[in-house]
Design a protein around this motif. Structure first.
Motif, PDB file in Angstrom:
ATOM      1  N   HIS A 993      -8.291   2.752  40.699  1.00  0.00           N
ATOM      2  CA  HIS A 993      -8.416   1.787  39.596  1.00  0.00           C
ATOM      3  C   HIS A 993      -8.053   2.437  38.270  1.00  0.00           C
ATOM      4  CE1 HIS A 993     -10.471  -0.449  36.344  1.00  0.00           C
ATOM      5  NE2 HIS A 993     -10.055  -1.502  37.032  1.00  0.00           N
ATOM      6  N   ALA A 994      -8.467   3.669  38.069  1.00  0.00           N
ATOM      7  CA  ALA A 994      -8.153   4.366  36.819  1.00  0.00           C
ATOM      8  C   ALA A 994      -6.644   4.477  36.631  1.00  0.00           C
ATOM      9  CB  ALA A 994      -8.802   5.747  36.808  1.00  0.00           C
ATOM     10  N   GLN A 995      -5.914   4.703  37.725  1.00  0.00           N
ATOM     11  CA  GLN A 995      -4.460   4.857  37.621  1.00  0.00           C
ATOM     12  C   GLN A 995      -3.767   3.520  37.346  1.00  0.00           C
ATOM     13  OE1 GLN A 995      -2.862   7.349  40.935  1.00  0.00           O
ATOM     14  NE2 GLN A 995      -4.995   7.991  41.248  1.00  0.00           N
ATOM     15  N   VAL A 996      -4.179   2.450  38.069  1.00  0.00           N
ATOM     16  CA  VAL A 996      -3.500   1.172  37.849  1.00  0.00           C
ATOM     17  C   VAL A 996      -3.907   0.581  36.491  1.00  0.00           C
ATOM     18  CG1 VAL A 996      -3.219   0.655  40.296  1.00  0.00           C
ATOM     19  CG2 VAL A 996      -5.270  -0.137  39.124  1.00  0.00           C
ATOM     20  N   HIS A 997      -5.115   0.879  36.035  1.00  0.00           N
ATOM     21  CA  HIS A 997      -5.512   0.388  34.714  1.00  0.00           C
ATOM     22  C   HIS A 997      -4.715   1.091  33.622  1.00  0.00           C
ATOM     23  CE1 HIS A 997      -8.077  -0.027  31.082  1.00  0.00           C
ATOM     24  NE2 HIS A 997      -8.198  -1.261  31.536  1.00  0.00           N
ATOM     25  N   SER A 998      -4.482   2.371  33.812  1.00  0.00           N
ATOM     26  CA  SER A 998      -3.644   3.107  32.857  1.00  0.00           C
ATOM     27  C   SER A 998      -2.220   2.548  32.859  1.00  0.00           C
ATOM     28  CB  SER A 998      -3.631   4.589  33.218  1.00  0.00           C
ATOM     29  OG  SER A 998      -2.750   5.301  32.373  1.00  0.00           O
ATOM     30  N   PHE A 999      -1.722   2.181  34.042  1.00  0.00           N
ATOM     31  CA  PHE A 999      -0.405   1.560  34.161  1.00  0.00           C
ATOM     32  C   PHE A 999      -0.380   0.226  33.410  1.00  0.00           C
ATOM     33  CE2 PHE A 999       2.469  -0.855  37.306  1.00  0.00           C
ATOM     34  CZ  PHE A 999       3.592  -0.653  36.523  1.00  0.00           C
ATOM     35  N   CYS A1000      -1.452  -0.528  33.539  1.00  0.00           N
ATOM     36  CA  CYS A1000      -1.585  -1.787  32.774  1.00  0.00           C
ATOM     37  C   CYS A1000      -1.402  -1.548  31.288  1.00  0.00           C
ATOM     38  CB  CYS A1000      -2.985  -2.400  32.990  1.00  0.00           C
ATOM     39  SG  CYS A1000      -3.090  -3.576  34.314  1.00  0.00           S
ATOM     40  N   MET A1001      -2.119  -0.568  30.777  1.00  0.00           N
ATOM     41  CA  MET A1001      -2.067  -0.281  29.346  1.00  0.00           C
ATOM     42  C   MET A1001      -0.656   0.137  28.927  1.00  0.00           C
ATOM     43  SD  MET A1001      -5.130  -0.946  28.398  1.00  0.00           S
ATOM     44  CE  MET A1001      -5.101  -0.314  26.728  1.00  0.00           C
ATOM     45  N   ASP A1002       0.018   0.883  29.781  1.00  0.00           N
ATOM     46  CA  ASP A1002       1.383   1.340  29.452  1.00  0.00           C
ATOM     47  C   ASP A1002       2.345   0.156  29.360  1.00  0.00           C
ATOM     48  OD1 ASP A1002       0.463   3.914  29.422  1.00  0.00           O
ATOM     49  OD2 ASP A1002       1.135   4.384  31.463  1.00  0.00           O
ATOM     50  N   ILE A1003       2.280  -0.756  30.322  1.00  0.00           N
ATOM     51  CA  ILE A1003       3.164  -1.928  30.266  1.00  0.00           C
ATOM     52  C   ILE A1003       2.839  -2.772  29.041  1.00  0.00           C
ATOM     53  CG2 ILE A1003       3.896  -4.043  31.425  1.00  0.00           C
ATOM     54  CD1 ILE A1003       3.264  -2.815  34.064  1.00  0.00           C
ATOM     55  N   SER A1004       1.549  -2.960  28.778  1.00  0.00           N
ATOM     56  CA  SER A1004       1.139  -3.784  27.643  1.00  0.00           C
ATOM     57  C   SER A1004       1.684  -3.223  26.342  1.00  0.00           C
ATOM     58  CB  SER A1004      -0.391  -3.874  27.592  1.00  0.00           C
ATOM     59  OG  SER A1004      -0.812  -4.711  26.545  1.00  0.00           O
ATOM     60  N   GLU A1005       1.621  -1.910  26.190  1.00  0.00           N
ATOM     61  CA  GLU A1005       2.135  -1.293  24.969  1.00  0.00           C
ATOM     62  C   GLU A1005       3.660  -1.423  24.885  1.00  0.00           C
ATOM     63  OE1 GLU A1005       0.589  -0.065  22.299  1.00  0.00           O
ATOM     64  OE2 GLU A1005      -1.212  -0.866  23.276  1.00  0.00           O
ATOM     65  N   ARG A1006       4.343  -1.281  26.019  1.00  0.00           N
ATOM     66  CA  ARG A1006       5.806  -1.380  26.013  1.00  0.00           C
ATOM     67  C   ARG A1006       6.258  -2.801  25.647  1.00  0.00           C
ATOM     68  NH1 ARG A1006      10.149   1.037  28.894  1.00  0.00           N
ATOM     69  NH2 ARG A1006       8.916   2.957  28.804  1.00  0.00           N
ATOM     70  N   LEU A1007       5.574  -3.791  26.141  1.00  0.00           N
ATOM     71  CA  LEU A1007       5.994  -5.179  25.950  1.00  0.00           C
ATOM     72  C   LEU A1007       5.290  -5.861  24.776  1.00  0.00           C
ATOM     73  CD1 LEU A1007       6.204  -6.450  29.651  1.00  0.00           C
ATOM     74  CD2 LEU A1007       7.972  -5.392  28.243  1.00  0.00           C
ATOM     75  N   MET A1008       4.584  -5.102  23.988  1.00  0.00           N
ATOM     76  CA  MET A1008       3.878  -5.674  22.843  1.00  0.00           C
ATOM     77  C   MET A1008       4.872  -6.159  21.784  1.00  0.00           C
ATOM     78  SD  MET A1008       0.827  -6.095  21.345  1.00  0.00           S
ATOM     79  CE  MET A1008      -0.322  -4.865  21.965  1.00  0.00           C
ATOM     80  N   PRO A1009       4.706  -7.402  21.265  1.00  0.00           N
ATOM     81  CA  PRO A1009       5.562  -7.838  20.148  1.00  0.00           C
ATOM     82  C   PRO A1009       5.409  -6.895  18.965  1.00  0.00           C
ATOM     83  CG  PRO A1009       4.321  -9.684  21.067  1.00  0.00           C
ATOM     84  CD  PRO A1009       3.752  -8.447  21.680  1.00  0.00           C
ATOM     85  N   ARG A1010       6.506  -6.612  18.270  1.00  0.00           N
ATOM     86  CA  ARG A1010       6.478  -5.647  17.167  1.00  0.00           C
ATOM     87  C   ARG A1010       6.336  -6.313  15.797  1.00  0.00           C
ATOM     88  NH1 ARG A1010       4.791  -1.856  20.265  1.00  0.00           N
ATOM     89  NH2 ARG A1010       6.206  -1.427  22.003  1.00  0.00           N
ATOM     90  N   THR A1011       6.217  -7.615  15.747  1.00  0.00           N
ATOM     91  CA  THR A1011       6.078  -8.290  14.463  1.00  0.00           C
ATOM     92  C   THR A1011       4.812  -7.817  13.750  1.00  0.00           C
ATOM     93  OG1 THR A1011       5.796 -10.431  13.377  1.00  0.00           O
ATOM     94  CG2 THR A1011       4.919 -10.230  15.600  1.00  0.00           C
ATOM     95  N   THR A1012       4.905  -7.729  12.425  1.00  0.00           N
ATOM     96  CA  THR A1012       3.721  -7.373  11.627  1.00  0.00           C
ATOM     97  C   THR A1012       2.999  -8.611  11.108  1.00  0.00           C
ATOM     98  OG1 THR A1012       5.076  -7.231   9.620  1.00  0.00           O
ATOM     99  CG2 THR A1012       4.757  -5.195  10.897  1.00  0.00           C
ATOM    100  N   ALA A1013       3.450  -9.781  11.539  1.00  0.00           N
ATOM    101  CA  ALA A1013       2.852 -11.026  11.050  1.00  0.00           C
ATOM    102  C   ALA A1013       1.362 -11.083  11.374  1.00  0.00           C
ATOM    103  CB  ALA A1013       3.567 -12.228  11.670  1.00  0.00           C
ATOM    104  N   TYR A1014       0.975 -10.613  12.549  1.00  0.00           N
ATOM    105  CA  TYR A1014      -0.429 -10.666  12.959  1.00  0.00           C
ATOM    106  C   TYR A1014      -1.312  -9.919  11.970  1.00  0.00           C
ATOM    107  CZ  TYR A1014      -4.539 -10.030  16.000  1.00  0.00           C
ATOM    108  OH  TYR A1014      -5.810 -10.019  16.518  1.00  0.00           O
ATOM    109  N   HIS A1015      -0.915  -8.715  11.621  1.00  0.00           N
ATOM    110  CA  HIS A1015      -1.730  -7.893  10.729  1.00  0.00           C
ATOM    111  C   HIS A1015      -1.725  -8.435   9.305  1.00  0.00           C
ATOM    112  CE1 HIS A1015      -0.696  -5.392  14.192  1.00  0.00           C
ATOM    113  NE2 HIS A1015      -1.856  -4.780  13.989  1.00  0.00           N
TER     114      HIS A1015
END
Length: 1401
Positions: A993-1015
């Protein structure tokens, strides 16, 4: 015979006859075409109201058998709605008039028949009264047991023609109206009817029948007999016997005329076994009349027993000589035990709260359980108050004994100490009970001291109970005097008054329950609260707890709107929300004790009222401050107003000038549309655009924006375009217009000329197979058909024949629309106009995204706008990218629209939690957020995260900032981007679980929208001046993806994430040691969403395209996303998901494109197997030696209920937990990584708050439902609120067949979007209209196979009728280990779906 006489007359003269009985069926009672048979477990009030609505000016008769006790309790709360409709209620009684006489003061007319001939005459008179005056008449007749059950003595009954002649003549002679129906008017009408009817029957008819043995001047005693056939055998002279045939209305002058003027004594004998008050209504009427005499005769009440068939001389002597205030002649002896009233099912919810809150302290002082020991009167509030007073007096006696023992020097030192402690804490709920138990144990059994012996007899008074008197339909109502006694008593007693009238059936003049609250507050010494458990559970708990703590009487008004036990909990919830939102039932608390402490005694808890009040005060305060600080501003405001007016006039003039220049010589085109899904709106606006290009004067608006009065005045031709909603209902933005239209059509006068000046044409949109059964065919395009026919009825002129667009045609509705549109241009004379202007392209979401400046839109301006609770129309599609969904409460949408209010806008906020993991600190902050800004609940979603409902716009920014302070955000959970990545929870495989959860976080960061509108918008981070640094989206571009994008990671053998239902799926391949992930099989093209009736859309399970190593896996996710970005359908959002891209390109070509962008080929997929897709409930130990507990959370809703205080319990766990919380895609929760030293503490909390899975069936543990109503804008039917109710009923079927613990995966959604993945469930339900669902069968037990449509439309009775034999068949004929989904395929209920193309076949 009386029953048959009544029944035959009712069937002859009534438009509808309702037979209401415990046992009556069509076989047992005389029947006719106008008869309905209703059992006592059905909603009789709703049946009556529907019948009256259908009957319009006709008569409705209700014949009630075997329910003389229950029926009055049902009718009384609805007297306001029923009193002024043409209704006759015939009630058969056997021995006791107590219950039926409760109707005396609630309804204007009450007739009494003892013999069959009286039943005949009073039935006809009741009919005339109800029909001519439009009032409800109660006719009570005794069960006589005479004659054949199916024959009538013709000497008693008039011929049918004579009855009809009498009634028709009476109707012609009647000049009264319902508004004139005061007592005297009703009395005169009754007398006139009896005199006329006597000429038809040739027998005397009088309101009172009277007899006496001698001259009237010799009469000294008068006896009124109100009961069964009781004859006089009195031989003594001077006695007058009177049998009333009418109980209400009564004329004082007639009573004076009938009662001998020489009478000195009047006895009123009534067959009332347990009348709760001192005087009866008839007694009071006689007293009021005879008080005018001087001297006034002595008037006494007596009870006539059931077994008393005659009045004799000895009875008269007993009446004359008995000192008793109310004597009884005869008895009501019966072998039957006393009837114990049943508390209605829905009211048990309040009792459940009281028991949970006060536990053993709760004392129901007027409980029905006391009837067997104390009689029926024990349930009355007055009797209960007496019991409580006696108990409190006993406790006061106990206190005095304790005080005397404390001062007794001979008392045992230990006992003396305990008595002193108890006396000091006698008003403390907990300590008084604790010290009391110790005193009792210390006393023993051998007690010689008289004071201690008396103390021991009062041992049950050491504890401080919470006394509650509950007033509702099953107990006698509370009169003003009863309330006065409770309030003035000063006793520490609580009264809960339950108000059950639904908001939709309210009467504007019926505020009795509200008045009780005001009346009680005026006393100043009582606690008062108004609560509604289905609106605010927390406020209900708080009010009840405060009432209990208050040192004095308390009055709590509880709202619980229902008509019968068959009213669903969902309907109770909807009615409650309507009442609270509209202010009909305000929530408040009044605590006088706060006043003495310097606090504010009154607390208003209704959010809607507080918001309206705050907005009003804000506006008033703002304007006042403007004028005070700068007086010249008043002039400036007025001046700017004038300038604005001049600008508006100039703009209007220019508009008219342009219209004059460009308009052809043709009538104006006024387009009105009603649309739910947007298709009718799109056609209407397209038609308007094309009309303007052709030079027509065109306007377009929603149907509800046009009133009938305005429609009458419309110049030109009016074009109606409407779609179809639900079961042939008009769309939401056309319902107000349809209601107005229906109301006008129902009028009988001049309706055919109302719209005589209107010229119109109609186009309808529907789906001819949406309701596939032949009997449901009329639902197809029903709104357009009804609109067309009713406009004709109102005199409008149809310019074109009705055209119907069918979703099943080759091009859908467009097939017929194109034909119709060509005829429209010909009608307007512009068919030959050459169109030179280019038709503007419709604005789509793709344009909104591109023009949004990287998801900014006007969101910042919208959340600052306090004039509305919502956002601009173009912003809600953008806020989804920020994790925010604009919603409104659909339960109260129509009511608010009728009141001229905007929808009750609120927002749902969803947090981003890749892999569904959060810390206890984050949990506590989110828990607090729901109470401060939301509706007090959290929802675990099928995307393994938490969402919060009911957040108002003014709290949005603060909510997002609080989530950010918890080191979470709400990006990447919605919109056309990657949506919160999910992974298996697998509590036993902690290292994996620790490995697949880390994989989750990696994909999420890679596919995160880069717009600054949210902030910038939510976290106040400023944009760089002059846009010197511009946003750049390397993966998504300014267009983002064509549709949402879902990714899941599964770890065999558990497919708890339903990996096949995602756009992109990873199946973890683990090494032989089970400790490391060596790579992932890659799947693409899964998805559940469809559009009902549109076979271009379909669900699809993902296809396997190869294997990648862990270091390649994130790149694979990026490249698959890029292929979807570049090749996905951006024209039709219905076919824009990746599954359609894969099928359009072909799997091999899609895979090749992904590999081209990767720069390397994917490897061959590795073998794997799944065995289930459910969560692993209960306790397990992980590879790391820590403990995990997976708990069932029904449909993911985290809240406190009567059964389990889930929200509070999880909060307490979070306070001491050192591990994490894991959310599952099945909407459950894993308390993870519990250390050994904390295990017992966690278990204790779980037990304390009843957070467990014990006793839950396999079916319930395998179920899941989406939110649906009331907040989801896509919902067509109930889901979360309904599935638990349905499972209750299906569980019974499973238990009957020995399958209680067997898992059958059942899922439900309120629309075809498929959020809970019903299309891969063994039993799936997809909402298509309120109460109607598409039923699916045969999904794979671990999510690997699509389910097949079994029925295109089912309701609850049909669901149960289908599943009962099917589940029995499964129990008897399944193979060893065979799952239900496999069984229904093997037995041929449905074929296996091997590809998505087979789904619709």
């Amino acid at each position: 015979m009386s029953m048959l006489v009544v029944s035959q007359i009712a069937q002859l003269v009534s438009q509808t006859v309702i037979n209401y009985s415990l046992q009556t069926s069509p076989k047992e009672s005389p029947s006719s075409d106008n008869a309905l048979f209703v059992s006592t477990d059905e909603d009789i009030v709703a049946t009556i109201l529907r019948a009256c609505e259908v009957a319009e000016s006709g008569l409705v008769s209700l014949i009630a058998l075997d329910c003389a006790v229950a029926l009055p309790k049902i009718l009384l709360p609805h007297a306001g709605e029923l009193s002024h409709v043409p209704l006759v209620v015939h009630i058969e009684v056997k021995r006791n008039l107590s219950s039926v006489f409760l109707l005396h003061t609630a309804f204007p007319c009450l007739l009494l028949s003892v013999t069959p001939s009286e039943a005949h005459d009073n039935s006809i008179i009741a009919t005339h009264l109800a029909r001519s005056l439009r009032v409800t008449v109660i006719h009570i007749y005794f069960q006589d047991g005479l004659g054949d059950a199916f024959s009538v003595d013709r000497n008693i009954m008039l011929e049918e023609n004579s009855i009809l002649d009498y009634l028709s003549g009476e109707m012609r002679n009647n000049n009264l109206s319902a508004t004139e129906c005061d007592v005297e008017t009703l009395w005169r009408a009754y007398q006139d009817m009896t005199s006329r009817l006597s000429r038809f029957t040739s027998r005397p008819l009088q309101p009172f029948s009277s007899q006496h043995s001698e001259q009237a001047s010799d009469v000294h005693t008068v006896i009124f007999i109100i009961g069964h056939h009781c004859i006089s055998e009195i031989t003594l002279a001077g006695v007058q016997i009177i049998h009333p045939n009418i109980i209400a209305p009564l004329s004082s002058s007639y009573i004076l005329e009938t009662v001998s003027p020489h009478a000195s004594r009047v006895f009123i004998l009534e067959q009332l076994q347990d009348w709760p008050m001192k005087w009866t209504p008839f007694h009071l009427e006689v007293t009021r009349a005879l008080q005018q005499r001087n001297p006034t005769p002595l008037i006494r009440e007596a009870i006539l027993g059931y077994d008393k068939t005659s009045i004799t001389d000895s009875d008269l002597e007993e009446l004359l000589n008995s000192p008793k205030e109310r004597i009884q002649l005869g008895t009501f002896t019966t072998s039957d035990p006393p009837t114990i009233p049943l508390i209605p099912k829905h009211e048990s919810s309040y009792f459940g709260v009281l028991r949970n809150l006060f536990d053993v302290r709760f004392e129901h002082s007027n409980s029905p359980d006391l009837v067997a020991a104390h009689g029926r009167l024990v349930t009355t509030p007055e009797f209960a108050l007496g019991r409580v007073r006696g108990q409190l007096e006993e406790r006061a006696r106990l206190v005095k004994i304790v005080e005397s023992l404390i001062h007794d020097s001979s008392a045992d030192n230990n006992l003396h100490s305990l008595l002193s402690k108890w006396h000091l804490h006698r008003d403390d709920v907990l300590l008084s009970h604790t010290f009391g138990d110790e005193i009792i144990q210390g006393l023993g059994h051998d007690i010689h001291n008289p004071a201690l012996r008396e103390l021991f007899t009062l041992k049950h008074r050491f504890s401080l109970p919470s006394h509650w008197i509950v007033v509702s339909s099953w107990s006698y109502d509370l009169g003003s005097s009863g309330l006065h006694h409770i309030l003035s008593s000063g006793l520490r007693v609580n009264i809960l008054i339950i108000h059950t009238t639904p908001y939709s059936l309210r009467q504007s003049n019926n505020h009795r329950q509200h008045d009780i609250g005001l009346y009680a507050m005026n006393y100043g010494s009582a606690y008062v609260a108004s609560i509604a458990m289905y609106s605010s559970y927390a406020q209900t708990m708080q009010a009840l707890a405060e009432a209990d703590r208050f040192n004095g009487p308390s009055v709590v008004l509880g709202y619980l709107p229902y008509l019968s036990d068959q009213t669903s909990a969902v309907d109770v919830l909807k009615e409650t929300k309507l009442a609270v939102d509209a202010g009909y039932w305000p929530l408040y608390r009044w605590n006088p004790s706060k006043d003495s402490e310097g606090g504010e005694p009154f607390s208003l808890d209704s959010d809607s009222i507080k918001n309206h009040l705050a907005q009003f005060l804000d506006r008033q305060n703002h304007l006042s401050q403007l004028v005070r600080s700068k007086p010249t501003l008043a002039t400036e405001i007025a001046g700017s107003l004038g300038q604005s007016l001049r600008e508006a006039r100039r703009s209007k003039a220019q508009e008219e000038y342009n219209r004059l220049l460009h308009t052809v010589d043709a009538p104006p085109m006024r387009i009105l549309y009603a649309s739910d899904g947007g298709e009718a709106e799109k056609l209407a606006k397209r038609l308007a655009t094309r009309g303007r290009i052709r030079g027509l004067d065109v306007s377009v608006a929603t149907l509800d924006s046009m009133s009938l009065d305005a429609l009458r005045c419309q110049d030109g031709h009016v074009v109606f375009i409407t779609s179809t909603a639900g079961q042939g209902e008009p769309p939401q933005n056309g319902r107000k217009f349809f209601k107005s239209l229906n109301s006008v059509v129902s009028l009988g006068k001049d309706k055919e000329i109302l719209l005589s000046g209107l010229r119109y044409l109609v186009f309808g949109l529907g789906d001819s197979h949406y309701w596939p059964r032949a009997e449901d065919a009329h639902y197809y395009n029903r709104p357009s058909k009804e609109l067309d026919s009713k406009l004709i009825l109102l005199g409008a002129q149809r310019l074109l024949e009705l055209h119907l667009g069918d979703a099943r045609d080759a091009d859908g509705p467009e097939t017929q629309y194109k034909v119709w549109e060509a005829q429209v241009w010909k009608l307007f004379g512009v068919d030959s106009v050459e169109v030179s202007g280019k038709e503007s392209e419709p604005i789509t979401l793709e344009h909104i995204k591109a023009a949004s400046n990287h998801l900014r839109g006007t969101i910042a301006e919208g959340i600052s706008d306090t004039t509305t609770g919502g956002l601009a129309p173009s912003d809600p599609p953008l806020t989804k990218y920020h994790g925010i969904w604009q919603q409104d409460d659909r339960d109260i949408r129509e009511e608010r629209q009728a009141q001229g209010l905007e929808p009750a806008y609120n927002f749902m906020v969803r947090a981003r939690m890749p892999g569904g993991s959060c810390t206890p600190e984050q949990w506590l902050r989110l828990d607090r957020l729901t109470d401060e800004y939301g509706n007090g609940t959290m929802k675990i979603t099928t995307r393994q995260t938490l969402q919060f409902h009911g957040i108002l716009k003014k709290y949005l920014k603060r909510s997002i900032q609080d989530i950010n302070k918890a080191l979470l955000d709400t990006l990447e959970v919605g919109g056309d981007v990657n949506s919160n990545i999910v992974c298996s929870s697998i509590p036993t495989m902690s290292e994996i679980h620790a490995q697949v959860h880390s994989f989750c976080m990696d994909i999420s960061e890679r596919l995160m929208p880069r717009t600054t509108a949210y902030h910038e918008i939510w976290l106040d981070q400023k944009m760089v001046a002059g846009h010197a640094v511009k946003d750049f989206e390397p993966i998504y571009s300014e267009w983002y993806l064509p549709r949402k994008f879902k990714i899941a990671i599964a770890v065999p053998p558990t497919n708890d994430v339903d990996v096949y239902t995602n756009d992109l799926g990873y199946i973890a391949i683990v090494d032989d040691d089970g400790k490391n992930v060596i790579g992932y099989n890659v799947l693409v093209g899964g998805g559940m969403g469809t559009t009902l009736g549109n076979q271009k859309t379909y669900p699809r399970v993902a296809s396997l395209i190869g294997f990648c190593t862990p270091d390649q896996a994130v790149d694979v996710a990026e490249k698959v996303t890029l292929v979807q970005r570049d090749y996905g359908d951006r024209v039709d959002r219905k076919t824009a998901r990746l599954k359609y891209t894969v099928d359009r390109m072909g799997l091999d070509k899609f895979k090749a494109e992904v590999e081209r962008r990767l720069g390397f080929p994917l490897q061959e997929s590795r073998p794997y197997s799944f065995t289930q897709n459910l969560d692993q409930y209960g306790w397990v130990k992980g590879q790391n030696g820590r403990h995990y507990f997976t708990t069932f959370i029904e449909n993911g809703r985290i809240q406190d209920t009567q059964k389990t205080r889930l929200k509070t319990g999880l909060r307490e766990i979070a306070k001491i937990h050192k591990g994490t919380f894991r959310l599952t895609t099945n909407q459950h929760l894993v308390v993870s990584e519990i250390e050994e030293d904390n295990l017992s503490n966690i278990k204790n909390i779980l037990a304390t708050y009843n957070i467990d899975i014990q006793g839950l069936s396999g079916l319930r543990l395998s179920s899941s439902a989406c939110v649906a109503f009331p907040t989801c804008g896509l919902a067509m039917a109930e889901s979360e609120r309904y599935l638990p109710i349905l499972i209750d009923k299906i569980e019974t079927i499973c238990e009957e067949n020995g399958l209680r613990n067997d898992s059958i995966v059942m899922r439900m959604t309120g629309c075809p979007a498929g959020c809970t993945r019903p299309n891969v469930a063994e039993i799936g339900f997809v909402g298509k209209a309120p109460g109607a669902y598409v039923m699916l069968l045969g999904g794979g037990a671990y999510g690997q196979r699509l389910a097949k449509v079994y029925r295109e439309s089912v309701t609850e009775p049909e669901i149960l009728a289908i599943l009962k034999p099917m589940i029995k068949h499964y129990a008897l004929d399944r193979h060893e280990g065979e799952r239900f989904g496999d069984f229904v395929i093997r037995k041929g209920f449905v074929p296996a779906v091997t590809s998505s193309q087979e789904y619709w076949k």
